[in-house]
Design a protein around this motif. Structure first.
Motif, mmCIF file in Angstrom:
data_model
loop_
_atom_site.group_PDB
_atom_site.id
_atom_site.type_symbol
_atom_site.label_atom_id
_atom_site.label_comp_id
_atom_site.label_asym_id
_atom_site.label_seq_id
_atom_site.Cartn_x
_atom_site.Cartn_y
_atom_site.Cartn_z
ATOM 1 N N VAL A 192 4.284 12.973 -5.693
ATOM 2 C CA VAL A 192 3.969 11.770 -4.920
ATOM 3 C C VAL A 192 5.131 10.793 -5.011
ATOM 4 O O VAL A 192 5.983 10.885 -5.908
ATOM 5 C CB VAL A 192 2.687 11.078 -5.443
ATOM 6 N N ILE A 193 5.171 9.862 -4.076
ATOM 7 C CA ILE A 193 6.125 8.759 -4.143
ATOM 8 C C ILE A 193 5.464 7.614 -4.901
ATOM 9 O O ILE A 193 4.335 7.221 -4.594
ATOM 10 C CB ILE A 193 6.525 8.298 -2.730
ATOM 11 N N VAL A 194 6.153 7.084 -5.902
ATOM 12 C CA VAL A 194 5.611 5.994 -6.713
ATOM 13 C C VAL A 194 6.180 4.671 -6.214
ATOM 14 O O VAL A 194 7.393 4.485 -6.129
ATOM 15 C CB VAL A 194 5.959 6.184 -8.208
ATOM 16 N N LEU A 214 5.631 -2.353 -0.784
ATOM 17 C CA LEU A 214 5.487 -0.941 -0.423
ATOM 18 C C LEU A 214 6.717 -0.440 0.325
ATOM 19 O O LEU A 214 7.269 0.616 -0.002
ATOM 20 C CB LEU A 214 4.229 -0.764 0.434
ATOM 21 N N PHE A 215 7.165 -1.204 1.323
ATOM 22 C CA PHE A 215 8.354 -0.817 2.071
ATOM 23 C C PHE A 215 9.575 -0.709 1.153
ATOM 24 O O PHE A 215 10.427 0.152 1.335
ATOM 25 C CB PHE A 215 8.643 -1.831 3.189
ATOM 26 N N ALA A 216 9.651 -1.601 0.155
ATOM 27 C CA ALA A 216 10.824 -1.635 -0.730
ATOM 28 C C ALA A 216 10.987 -0.348 -1.525
ATOM 29 O O ALA A 216 12.114 0.039 -1.865
ATOM 30 C CB ALA A 216 10.717 -2.824 -1.684
ATOM 31 N N ASP A 217 9.880 0.336 -1.816
ATOM 32 C CA ASP A 217 9.939 1.546 -2.636
ATOM 33 C C ASP A 217 9.831 2.834 -1.832
ATOM 34 O O ASP A 217 9.923 3.925 -2.401
ATOM 35 C CB ASP A 217 8.831 1.516 -3.698
ATOM 36 N N ILE A 252 1.453 8.819 -1.473
ATOM 37 C CA ILE A 252 2.056 7.633 -2.086
ATOM 38 C C ILE A 252 1.084 7.050 -3.099
ATOM 39 O O ILE A 252 -0.107 6.890 -2.807
ATOM 40 C CB ILE A 252 2.389 6.566 -1.025
ATOM 41 N N ALA A 253 1.594 6.729 -4.283
ATOM 42 C CA ALA A 253 0.805 6.038 -5.308
ATOM 43 C C ALA A 253 1.382 4.632 -5.451
ATOM 44 O O ALA A 253 2.530 4.460 -5.871
ATOM 45 C CB ALA A 253 0.880 6.780 -6.637
ATOM 46 N N PHE A 254 0.584 3.635 -5.101
ATOM 47 C CA PHE A 254 1.035 2.239 -5.073
ATOM 48 C C PHE A 254 0.330 1.473 -6.194
ATOM 49 O O PHE A 254 -0.888 1.308 -6.174
ATOM 50 C CB PHE A 254 0.709 1.636 -3.704
#
Length: 322
Positions: A70-72, A92-95, A126-128
């Motif tokens: 996943v994207i963290v 969220l956009f920044a990562d 995505i894990a936010f």
């Protein structure tokens, strides 16, 4: 005196600079979290102040990054009462992986469409993470639900992991928050129970010179007393440090029960600190109890009229604290 204490007891680093101490309970929570993250939605991870939420989340994030499934992403904003959905979109956009010249659109409609385009390109869950989520405004929580739906419309998967005090779980369980609470998966980091004694011994081992017998630093009955009277790693590290400073001042080695008794606060487990550990500071109590600050102070000082005390006690009892 701090440096003298470190030298006197043969310590080489601060107690709060140790590595991750994994209990079986924490291991179980992490395993469940990993499964939940892959399915998307809202997760609330709660625990009292000092139980180790930030440490376990950092460990969990590192584990997710290593597995590369996943994207963290995470929100770094610290003033959570002022955080709104626009702030979280920016985080969220920044990562997310974007072109170098990419700029977050300021208009909501364009921003959401750009996010959907990006989600289709990424094609990865995505894990936010949002720490301190107990202070988020209810409108922000509703915005998070809508953010998840926006990504789902683009055939993507977003899991929002909100980390906070037990107040967060209580708020999500309120009928008025059913729109969010009924969709959320709740996980709790409970107190350490029988692991506290082992944790104290482990901390002493980690922070002392190699081959230093830990019972030459703190006597076994003093360790037992700390484990009996304290609740969280934060408390343990704090009062252990105070005890060692006092022990070095008096030339006592190992630290004994008398020194532990001398440094422990007599108000450690009264109602006010208990509530604060759960996330209910004065402002939160004013809102929850529909009370003024002066009433909250009078309540803690035993100066509130009996009828009002009964009202407060009933509401606090519903929180599972009394």
């Amino acid at each position: 005196m701090y440096g003298e204490m470190m030298q006197y007891y043969g310590l080489v680093k601060d107690f709060d600079k140790t590595d991750y101490f994994e209990t079986e309970a924490f291991k179980g929570v992490l395993g469940s979290l990993e499964i939940a993250v892959l399915s998307g939605g809202i997760i609330a991870l709660t625990g009292i102040v000092g139980v180790g939420k930030t440490t376990i989340i950092r460990h969990f994030q590192d584990s997710l990054k290593k597995k590369n499934q996943v994207i963290v992403a995470k929100s770094l904003a610290t003033d959570k009462p002022r955080v709104n959905i626009n702030t979280l979109y920016t985080a969220l956009f920044a990562d997310l992986p974007t072109a170098k010249e990419f700029k977050v659109p300021t208009q909501a409609e364009i921003r959401e469409r750009k996010l959907q385009e990006l989600i289709r390109k990424i094609n990865k869950p995505i894990a936010f993470f949002i720490d301190g989520a107990h202070d988020l405004h209810w409108r922000t929580l509703i915005g998070l639900k809508q953010l998840i739906e926006t990504i789902e419309d683009a055939k993507g998967t977003l899991t929002i992991i909100m980390v906070g005090h037990p107040k967060l779980g209580n708020d999500l369980n309120r009928p008025a928050m059913e729109e969010i609470g009924a969709r959320a998966k709740l996980f709790s980091l409970d107190s350490w129970g029988q692991q506290k004694q082992r944790y104290i011994e482990w901390v002493l081992e980690q922070c002392s010179k190699p081959k230093t017998p830990i019972h030459d630093i703190v006597a076994p009955d003093a360790i037992n007393l700390l484990a009996e009277r304290l609740i969280t790693p934060l408390q343990i590290c704090h009062y252990l440090t105070l005890a060692l400073i006092k022990g070095a001042t008096t030339g006592t080695k190992p630290v004994n029960v008398e020194i532990i008794e001398a440094v422990l606060s007599p108000d450690l487990n009264t109602l006010e600190p208990k509530l604060a550990r759960q996330g209910y500071n004065t402002m939160a109590l004013c809102e929850h109890l529909n009370a003024r600050k002066s009433e909250i102070r009078a309540y803690f000082n035993g100066q509130l009229p009996a009828a009002r005390v009964d009202e407060f006690n009933k509401e606090i009892h519903k929180l599972g604290i009394l």
